[in-house]
Design a protein around this motif. Structure first.
Motif, PDB file in Angstrom:
ATOM      1  N   ASN A 147       6.773  17.852  -5.040  1.00  0.00           N
ATOM      2  CA  ASN A 147       7.729  16.994  -4.755  1.00  0.00           C
ATOM      3  C   ASN A 147       6.957  15.775  -4.408  1.00  0.00           C
ATOM      4  O   ASN A 147       5.890  15.544  -4.360  1.00  0.00           O
ATOM      5  CB  ASN A 147       8.506  17.602  -3.601  1.00  0.00           C
ATOM      6  CG  ASN A 147       9.162  18.860  -3.907  1.00  0.00           C
ATOM      7  OD1 ASN A 147       9.909  18.734  -4.845  1.00  0.00           O
ATOM      8  ND2 ASN A 147       8.853  19.518  -2.969  1.00  0.00           N
ATOM      9  N   LEU A 148       7.732  14.700  -4.389  1.00  0.00           N
ATOM     10  CA  LEU A 148       7.248  13.364  -3.921  1.00  0.00           C
ATOM     11  C   LEU A 148       7.216  13.126  -2.413  1.00  0.00           C
ATOM     12  O   LEU A 148       8.362  13.003  -1.745  1.00  0.00           O
ATOM     13  CB  LEU A 148       8.061  12.125  -4.645  1.00  0.00           C
ATOM     14  CG  LEU A 148       7.645  11.621  -6.003  1.00  0.00           C
ATOM     15  CD1 LEU A 148       8.402  10.367  -6.545  1.00  0.00           C
ATOM     16  CD2 LEU A 148       6.237  11.163  -5.958  1.00  0.00           C
ATOM     17  N   THR A 149       6.146  13.017  -1.733  1.00  0.00           N
ATOM     18  CA  THR A 149       5.954  12.636  -0.247  1.00  0.00           C
ATOM     19  C   THR A 149       5.114  11.460  -0.213  1.00  0.00           C
ATOM     20  O   THR A 149       3.839  11.730  -0.437  1.00  0.00           O
ATOM     21  CB  THR A 149       5.740  14.019   0.635  1.00  0.00           C
ATOM     22  OG1 THR A 149       4.417  14.461   0.027  1.00  0.00           O
ATOM     23  CG2 THR A 149       6.644  15.070   0.797  1.00  0.00           C
ATOM     24  N   PHE A 150       5.662  10.470   0.316  1.00  0.00           N
ATOM     25  CA  PHE A 150       4.941   9.301   0.230  1.00  0.00           C
ATOM     26  C   PHE A 150       5.186   8.005   1.301  1.00  0.00           C
ATOM     27  O   PHE A 150       6.420   8.320   1.719  1.00  0.00           O
ATOM     28  CB  PHE A 150       4.638   8.648  -1.225  1.00  0.00           C
ATOM     29  CG  PHE A 150       5.913   7.985  -1.611  1.00  0.00           C
ATOM     30  CD1 PHE A 150       6.023   6.826  -1.430  1.00  0.00           C
ATOM     31  CD2 PHE A 150       6.966   8.801  -2.415  1.00  0.00           C
ATOM     32  CE1 PHE A 150       7.293   5.882  -2.102  1.00  0.00           C
ATOM     33  CE2 PHE A 150       8.147   8.061  -2.791  1.00  0.00           C
ATOM     34  CZ  PHE A 150       8.063   6.677  -2.748  1.00  0.00           C
ATOM     35  N   SER A 151       4.458   7.210   1.779  1.00  0.00           N
ATOM     36  CA  SER A 151       4.706   6.196   2.654  1.00  0.00           C
ATOM     37  C   SER A 151       4.383   4.634   1.803  1.00  0.00           C
ATOM     38  O   SER A 151       3.468   4.835   1.067  1.00  0.00           O
ATOM     39  CB  SER A 151       4.028   6.312   3.923  1.00  0.00           C
ATOM     40  OG  SER A 151       4.638   7.611   4.563  1.00  0.00           O
ATOM     41  N   LEU A 152       5.048   3.769   2.197  1.00  0.00           N
ATOM     42  CA  LEU A 152       4.907   2.642   1.678  1.00  0.00           C
ATOM     43  C   LEU A 152       5.015   1.610   2.754  1.00  0.00           C
ATOM     44  O   LEU A 152       5.735   1.570   3.685  1.00  0.00           O
ATOM     45  CB  LEU A 152       5.950   2.153   0.642  1.00  0.00           C
ATOM     46  CG  LEU A 152       6.375   0.861  -0.011  1.00  0.00           C
ATOM     47  CD1 LEU A 152       5.299   0.390  -0.652  1.00  0.00           C
ATOM     48  CD2 LEU A 152       7.523   0.499  -0.532  1.00  0.00           C
ATOM     49  N   LEU A 153       3.990   0.623   2.672  1.00  0.00           N
ATOM     50  CA  LEU A 153       3.837  -0.419   3.743  1.00  0.00           C
ATOM     51  C   LEU A 153       4.639  -1.710   3.198  1.00  0.00           C
ATOM     52  O   LEU A 153       4.035  -2.211   2.210  1.00  0.00           O
ATOM     53  CB  LEU A 153       2.314  -0.607   4.024  1.00  0.00           C
ATOM     54  CG  LEU A 153       2.232  -1.950   5.098  1.00  0.00           C
ATOM     55  CD1 LEU A 153       2.941  -1.563   6.351  1.00  0.00           C
ATOM     56  CD2 LEU A 153       0.673  -2.206   5.026  1.00  0.00           C
ATOM     57  N   LEU A 154       5.428  -2.358   3.916  1.00  0.00           N
ATOM     58  CA  LEU A 154       6.106  -3.608   3.751  1.00  0.00           C
ATOM     59  C   LEU A 154       5.977  -4.239   5.045  1.00  0.00           C
ATOM     60  O   LEU A 154       5.855  -3.962   6.105  1.00  0.00           O
ATOM     61  CB  LEU A 154       7.498  -3.479   3.298  1.00  0.00           C
ATOM     62  CG  LEU A 154       7.730  -3.232   1.946  1.00  0.00           C
ATOM     63  CD1 LEU A 154       9.195  -2.656   1.764  1.00  0.00           C
ATOM     64  CD2 LEU A 154       7.044  -3.723   0.840  1.00  0.00           C
ATOM     65  N   ASN A 155       5.653  -5.893   4.817  1.00  0.00           N
ATOM     66  CA  ASN A 155       5.541  -6.669   5.943  1.00  0.00           C
ATOM     67  C   ASN A 155       6.925  -7.903   5.993  1.00  0.00           C
ATOM     68  O   ASN A 155       6.688  -8.827   5.670  1.00  0.00           O
ATOM     69  CB  ASN A 155       4.333  -7.413   6.083  1.00  0.00           C
ATOM     70  CG  ASN A 155       2.906  -6.414   5.997  1.00  0.00           C
ATOM     71  OD1 ASN A 155       3.125  -5.376   6.558  1.00  0.00           O
ATOM     72  ND2 ASN A 155       2.064  -6.794   5.395  1.00  0.00           N
ATOM     73  N   THR A 178       0.733  -1.144  -0.037  1.00  0.00           N
ATOM     74  CA  THR A 178       0.021   0.190   0.067  1.00  0.00           C
ATOM     75  C   THR A 178       0.816   1.055  -0.307  1.00  0.00           C
ATOM     76  O   THR A 178       1.897   1.271   0.673  1.00  0.00           O
ATOM     77  CB  THR A 178      -0.771   0.081   1.243  1.00  0.00           C
ATOM     78  OG1 THR A 178      -1.945  -1.081   1.202  1.00  0.00           O
ATOM     79  CG2 THR A 178      -1.498   1.318   1.366  1.00  0.00           C
ATOM     80  N   VAL A 179       0.535   2.064  -0.946  1.00  0.00           N
ATOM     81  CA  VAL A 179       1.369   3.458  -1.007  1.00  0.00           C
ATOM     82  C   VAL A 179       0.179   4.659  -0.556  1.00  0.00           C
ATOM     83  O   VAL A 179      -0.699   4.872  -1.203  1.00  0.00           O
ATOM     84  CB  VAL A 179       1.814   3.744  -2.409  1.00  0.00           C
ATOM     85  CG1 VAL A 179       2.448   5.126  -2.478  1.00  0.00           C
ATOM     86  CG2 VAL A 179       2.848   2.727  -2.675  1.00  0.00           C
ATOM     87  N   ILE A 180       0.792   5.466   0.176  1.00  0.00           N
ATOM     88  CA  ILE A 180       0.006   6.647   0.572  1.00  0.00           C
ATOM     89  C   ILE A 180       0.873   8.043   0.053  1.00  0.00           C
ATOM     90  O   ILE A 180       1.916   8.102   0.568  1.00  0.00           O
ATOM     91  CB  ILE A 180      -0.246   6.703   2.205  1.00  0.00           C
ATOM     92  CG1 ILE A 180      -1.021   5.635   2.592  1.00  0.00           C
ATOM     93  CG2 ILE A 180      -1.111   8.112   2.340  1.00  0.00           C
ATOM     94  CD1 ILE A 180      -2.624   5.417   2.073  1.00  0.00           C
ATOM     95  N   MET A 181       0.608   8.623  -0.795  1.00  0.00           N
ATOM     96  CA  MET A 181       1.114   9.651  -1.378  1.00  0.00           C
ATOM     97  C   MET A 181       0.183  11.155  -1.030  1.00  0.00           C
ATOM     98  O   MET A 181      -0.938  11.204  -1.050  1.00  0.00           O
ATOM     99  CB  MET A 181       1.096   9.742  -2.899  1.00  0.00           C
ATOM    100  CG  MET A 181       1.787  10.793  -3.575  1.00  0.00           C
ATOM    101  SD  MET A 181       1.933  10.572  -5.552  1.00  0.00           S
ATOM    102  CE  MET A 181       2.381  11.940  -5.924  1.00  0.00           C
ATOM    103  N   ALA A 182       0.964  12.118  -0.867  1.00  0.00           N
ATOM    104  CA  ALA A 182       0.277  13.377  -0.284  1.00  0.00           C
ATOM    105  C   ALA A 182       1.058  14.547  -1.313  1.00  0.00           C
ATOM    106  O   ALA A 182       2.083  14.472  -1.495  1.00  0.00           O
ATOM    107  CB  ALA A 182       0.806  13.736   1.160  1.00  0.00           C
ATOM    108  N   GLU A 183      -0.011  15.605  -1.637  1.00  0.00           N
ATOM    109  CA  GLU A 183       0.315  16.496  -2.348  1.00  0.00           C
ATOM    110  C   GLU A 183       1.081  17.380  -1.492  1.00  0.00           C
ATOM    111  O   GLU A 183       2.107  18.189  -1.842  1.00  0.00           O
ATOM    112  CB  GLU A 183      -0.705  17.338  -3.156  1.00  0.00           C
ATOM    113  CG  GLU A 183      -1.437  16.437  -3.973  1.00  0.00           C
ATOM    114  CD  GLU A 183      -2.576  16.985  -4.919  1.00  0.00           C
ATOM    115  OE1 GLU A 183      -2.724  18.313  -5.008  1.00  0.00           O
ATOM    116  OE2 GLU A 183      -3.487  16.318  -5.638  1.00  0.00           O
TER     117      GLU A 183
END
Length: 241
Positions: A52-60, A27-32
């Protein structure tokens, strides 16, 4: 998921996880716009909305023991590096532990927050910030530089995001396959200031030394005065000279 504005994509993703609802790996959450983006040492991330790119990625990565969590840092750093290398070439480096540099200027960085449970890394929330289309920065942003400032054109944020996620997946699969030596050796070979004499400070005392290695657990190895010394993130500062 793309958000118009959020305090921090890492915080947003962790809040979803805390609600105990299943969140698919990848899952990727990207914010403007992020108004409280964070980096190492609780540094604030400066980013103009939509530039710019500001995002978070979930890994397990439950296949990694907590003692090997720095290998995830290596893999993610390599994924970002590989996505940007076709644009920037060998001027691109990974500044230990996980900043992205072009020459002596900071293009981006990341904050990886691991949730450990029962002796396993249950979740890793990986926040990444990259300067892409921003033209200028406040003095407090230090050595920040953007892709646009280097290459003099704008870039499609979602296209770069797609490339980064694809390359991170590739290195993550290397980790899952147990190819730790490949991940560690490649990370080391791309390290900023590797085997170069430069100035650092520890306990507010400057010294001249050369980075020669990174330990399995992620400690930086610097040789000075003929001896190897290891440092964690709080124990050493890179000086700009």
């Amino acid at each position: 998921m793309t958000l118009k504005e959020v305090d921090s994509t890492n915080s947003f993703l962790k809040n979803i996880l805390s609600n105990s609802k299943p969140v698919p790996e990848g899952t990727v959450i990207m914010a403007e716009s992020q108004y409280a983006g964070r980096g190492q040492h609780q540094n604030t991330w400066h980013a103009q909305p939509g530039k710019n790119l500001t995002f978070s990625l979930l890994l397990n990565p439950d296949f990694l023991s907590p003692t090997k969590q720095f290998d995830l840092t290596r893999a993610v750093s390599l994924g970002v590096y590989d996505a940007l290398h076709p644009l920037l070439g060998n001027a691109l480096k990974i500044k230990w532990p996980n900043d992205i540099y072009v020459g002596n200027r900071k293009l981006g960085g990341m904050l990886i927050e691991n949730m450990i449970q029962g002796g396993q890394i249950r979740h890793s929330v990986i926040g990444i910030g990259l300067n892409i289309n921003q033209d200028d920065y406040p003095e407090s942003a230090g050595s920040a530089i953007s892709l646009r400032q280097i290459l003099h054109r704008d870039y499609d944020l979602k296209e770069i995001l797609s490339q980064i996620c694809s390359h991170i997946e590739g290195w993550y699969l290397q980790l899952r396959a147990g190819k730790l030596d490949v991940v560690r050796n490649t990370y080391l070979s791309r390290l900023y200031r590797l085997n170069e004499e430069a100035y650092y400070a520890s306990n507010d005392k400057p010294f001249r030394g050369a980075i020669t290695n990174v330990t399995e657990t992620g400690m930086l190895v610097v040789v000075h005065n003929g001896a190897e010394n290891t440092y964690n993130l709080k124990e050493i500062t890179f000086l700009n000279k």
